[in-house]
Design an enzyme around this catalytic site. Structure first.
Site, PDB file in Angstrom:
ATOM      1  N   ASP A   7     -33.097  11.191 -37.645  1.00 40.89           N
ATOM      2  CA  ASP A   7     -32.349  10.911 -38.881  1.00 40.89           C
ATOM      3  C   ASP A   7     -32.785  11.791 -40.048  1.00 40.89           C
ATOM      4  O   ASP A   7     -32.694  11.391 -41.208  1.00 40.89           O
ATOM      5  CB  ASP A   7     -32.479   9.423 -39.282  1.00 40.89           C
ATOM      6  N   LYS A  10     -30.353  16.636 -39.319  1.00 35.49           N
ATOM      7  CA  LYS A  10     -30.230  17.849 -38.483  1.00 35.49           C
ATOM      8  C   LYS A  10     -28.803  18.380 -38.457  1.00 35.49           C
ATOM      9  O   LYS A  10     -28.582  19.578 -38.442  1.00 35.49           O
ATOM     10  CB  LYS A  10     -30.689  17.538 -37.046  1.00 35.49           C
ATOM     11  N   GLY A  34     -26.828  10.587 -33.914  1.00 34.21           N
ATOM     12  CA  GLY A  34     -25.687  10.486 -34.828  1.00 34.21           C
ATOM     13  C   GLY A  34     -25.875  11.535 -35.901  1.00 34.21           C
ATOM     14  O   GLY A  34     -26.566  11.303 -36.885  1.00 34.21           O
ATOM     15  N   HIS A  35     -25.325  12.717 -35.652  1.00 32.28           N
ATOM     16  CA  HIS A  35     -25.528  13.828 -36.584  1.00 32.28           C
ATOM     17  C   HIS A  35     -24.364  13.886 -37.566  1.00 32.28           C
ATOM     18  O   HIS A  35     -23.231  14.160 -37.186  1.00 32.28           O
ATOM     19  CB  HIS A  35     -25.691  15.143 -35.815  1.00 32.28           C
ATOM     20  N   THR A  36     -24.673  13.619 -38.829  1.00 32.56           N
ATOM     21  CA  THR A  36     -23.631  13.506 -39.854  1.00 32.56           C
ATOM     22  C   THR A  36     -23.403  14.846 -40.545  1.00 32.56           C
ATOM     23  O   THR A  36     -24.353  15.503 -40.962  1.00 32.56           O
ATOM     24  CB  THR A  36     -24.057  12.442 -40.897  1.00 32.56           C
ATOM     25  N   ALA A 290     -26.796   5.648 -38.293  1.00 29.15           N
ATOM     26  CA  ALA A 290     -25.464   6.245 -38.098  1.00 29.15           C
ATOM     27  C   ALA A 290     -24.824   5.753 -36.804  1.00 29.15           C
ATOM     28  O   ALA A 290     -23.607   5.710 -36.689  1.00 29.15           O
ATOM     29  CB  ALA A 290     -25.574   7.773 -38.073  1.00 29.15           C
ATOM     30  N   GLY A 404     -28.490  17.137 -51.609  1.00 27.67           N
ATOM     31  CA  GLY A 404     -27.328  16.248 -51.530  1.00 27.67           C
ATOM     32  C   GLY A 404     -26.693  16.375 -50.160  1.00 27.67           C
ATOM     33  O   GLY A 404     -26.996  17.308 -49.415  1.00 27.67           O
TER      34      GLY A 404
HETATM   35  P1  IMP Z   1     -33.001   5.088 -27.167  1.00 24.24           P
HETATM   36  O1  IMP Z   1     -33.041   6.562 -27.377  1.00 24.24           O
HETATM   37  O2  IMP Z   1     -31.654   4.478 -27.412  1.00 24.24           O
HETATM   38  O3  IMP Z   1     -33.594   4.690 -25.850  1.00 24.24           O
HETATM   39  O4  IMP Z   1     -33.946   4.406 -28.266  1.00 24.24           O
HETATM   40  C1  IMP Z   1     -35.357   4.561 -28.266  1.00 24.24           C
HETATM   41  C2  IMP Z   1     -35.910   4.598 -29.692  1.00 24.24           C
HETATM   42  O5  IMP Z   1     -35.486   5.815 -30.320  1.00 24.24           O
HETATM   43  C3  IMP Z   1     -35.403   3.476 -30.595  1.00 24.24           C
HETATM   44  O6  IMP Z   1     -36.443   3.151 -31.510  1.00 24.24           O
HETATM   45  C4  IMP Z   1     -34.257   4.095 -31.335  1.00 24.24           C
HETATM   46  O7  IMP Z   1     -34.007   3.468 -32.576  1.00 24.24           O
HETATM   47  C5  IMP Z   1     -34.773   5.521 -31.510  1.00 24.24           C
HETATM   48  N1  IMP Z   1     -33.708   6.517 -31.620  1.00 24.24           N
HETATM   49  C6  IMP Z   1     -32.931   6.982 -30.629  1.00 24.24           C
HETATM   50  N2  IMP Z   1     -32.080   7.908 -31.072  1.00 24.24           N
HETATM   51  C7  IMP Z   1     -32.323   8.030 -32.386  1.00 24.24           C
HETATM   52  C8  IMP Z   1     -31.773   8.874 -33.401  1.00 24.24           C
HETATM   53  O8  IMP Z   1     -30.891   9.704 -33.192  1.00 24.24           O
HETATM   54  N3  IMP Z   1     -32.300   8.706 -34.647  1.00 24.24           N
HETATM   55  C9  IMP Z   1     -33.301   7.830 -34.903  1.00 24.24           C
HETATM   56  N4  IMP Z   1     -33.851   7.043 -33.994  1.00 24.24           N
HETATM   57  C10 IMP Z   1     -33.365   7.146 -32.736  1.00 24.24           C
END
Ligand code: IMP
Length: 413
Positions: A7, A10, A34-36, A290, A404
């Site tokens: 988050d 990127k 979730g790349h915004t 996201a 921003g």
């Molecule tokens: P998983 O990748 O869904 O298995 O989640 C494993 C851990 O990584 C959890 O704590 C999620 O919240 C975190 N996580 C997975 N993808 C992201 C991301 O794109 N951004 C932030 N945290 C993520």
């Protein structure tokens, strides 16, 4: 790459750099990302598709290190196509990437439920179970769509259903499975090929490749806060395995971080703020997931984690995001060391950060709205001091400061 807990922003950075590159490639993760990207008043959230997709004449690659859920991919690609972006010629998908089955998603949720208070807090997208099957050598790959699909799918699905049954997990697969199979058909229209060969040929031909990380270093399966991590190699080493390029091919490594810290999901987070300051950062920074919409946990910058990430990734330059979120804080804190549960102090990343307490240095805030600033010269002296403090602690230059969400709100130094 994101060098903390994901988050970091990127998507915006990749979109900003895209004009300089010929190829943009995702090497790890999948729809947990979730790349915004925000431009011309429009907002897009990309999950599996590389953030270079908005620029003409670029090749976008989903590499072998990624996992793909065909139904969610169809939604994501469909939204882009409806917005006028043609994808089929510009998006290439590795045949070696693994598929996330609907039953992987069910297993993800069932395992989390079984873990109770020790749950990882996953995104529930089936990422862990899909990578587990990959490592167990029973996974279904994109290439399987092209031959022997039905039999392989049935076998793997049946194995998953046996586990779900053992876990006493109730589910209804019908609707989601129909859409998933539709997604599998939809994927056939894309270039499903050997992207590792393609990338190496393009590199040989002098093309520039930008590898787009997902998640962050502290969520890496090897180097993160295990077991509270994702299931892929999110660091620069993952670029080699997840795209099939040799270490000697890697040039600049951009370490993307936020001016403060956030984390989604469970796991230790020494700099977490449980007070009004944490709430203020969350509110101003819009720190809500996201993908899942969950509240992100917020805190001050963690230079212990960042120093570790700089080393693990071989970061050559730093990119500081969301600097404007700190515009309204009279004092900003930076964590420079941890006090371990036994009372000793360390600046190295410990094996386990649970129970660690942060040691802070106070830095004067700039208390100025920086969102309209577009050059280094305009930046307030206190922000420059903050950046200099970070550069000194990490031994790398901060080359880009984001002020921003919009593409334009980016200052090169
Ligand atoms: P998983 O990748 O869904 O298995 O989640 C494993 C851990 O990584 C959890 O704590 C999620 O919240 C975190 N996580 C997975 N993808 C992201 C991301 O794109 N951004 C932030 N945290 C993520």
């Amino acid at each position: 790459m994101g060098i903390v807990f994901g988050d970091e922003g990127k998507g915006k950075v990749v979109d900003f750099f895209t004009p300089r590159y010929d190829v943009i490639a995702r090497f790890a993760g999948g729809c947990n990302a979730g790349h915004t990207i925000i431009f011309d008043g429009k907002k897009f959230v990309l999950r599996s598709i590389p953030s270079g997709i908005f620029s003409e004449n670029k090749v976008n690659i989903i590499g072998n290190g990624c996992v793909i859920a065909p139904d969610l991919f169809m939604d994501e690609a469909g939204e882009l196509e409806r917005a006028g972006y043609s994808l089929t010629d510009r998006l290439h998908i590795s045949r070696r990437a693994h598929l996330i089955l609907p039953t992987h998603r069910l297993l993800d949720r069932a395992y989390e439920q079984a873990k109770g208070k020790n749950k990882v807090g996953t995104t529930g997208k089936g990422i862990g179970p899909a990578y587990s099957d990959k490592a167990a050598r029973v996974g279904l790959r994109v290439g399987d769509i092209l031959s022997g699909f039905d039999e392989k799918y049935k076998t793997l699905k049946a194995a998953h259903e046996r586990i779900l049954h053992d876990l006493h997990y109730d589910y209804d697969l019908k609707e989601v499975e129909e859409k998933w199979l539709e997604g599998v058909e939809y994927m056939r229209r894309f270039h499903l090929n050997d992207t590792e060969i393609e990338i190496n040929r393009m590199l040989d031909g002098g093309k520039n490749v930008l590898a787009e990380g997902a998640q962050g270093t502290m969520l890496d399966i090897d180097h993160g806060t295990y077991p509270f991590v994702s299931s892929s190699s999110t660091t620069s080493g993952g670029v080699c395995t997840g795209l099939g390029v040799a270490p000697s091919r890697i040039g600049e490594v951009f370490g993307i971080f936020k001016a403060y810290s956030t984390r989604v999901g469970s796991g230790p987070f020494p700099v977490e703020l449980f007070d009004a300051t944490g709430d203020k950062i969350r509110k101003i920074g819009g720190e809500y997931g996201a993908v899942t919409g969950r509240n992100r946990r917020c805190g001050w910058i963690d230079l212990v984690a960042l120093r570790y990430a700089v080393v693990i990734n071989g970061v050559t330059q730093l990119v500081m995001m969301k600097s404007d979120v700190l515009d309204d804080f009279p004092t900003i804190k930076a964590c420079t060391a941890y006090i371990l549960p036994d009372g000793t102090q360390t600046t190295d990343m410990p094996y386990d950060t649970a129970g660690c307490k942060p040691v802070y240095t106070d830095i004067k805030g700039w208390q100025t709205d920086i969102t309209g600033m577009r050059s280094e010269a305009e930046l307030p002296a206190e922000l420059k001091d903050y950046i200099a403090f970070i550069e000194k602690a990490l031994g790398r230059p901060v080359k880009i400061v984001s002020v921003g969400p919009d593409r334009e709100a980016t200052i090169m130094r």
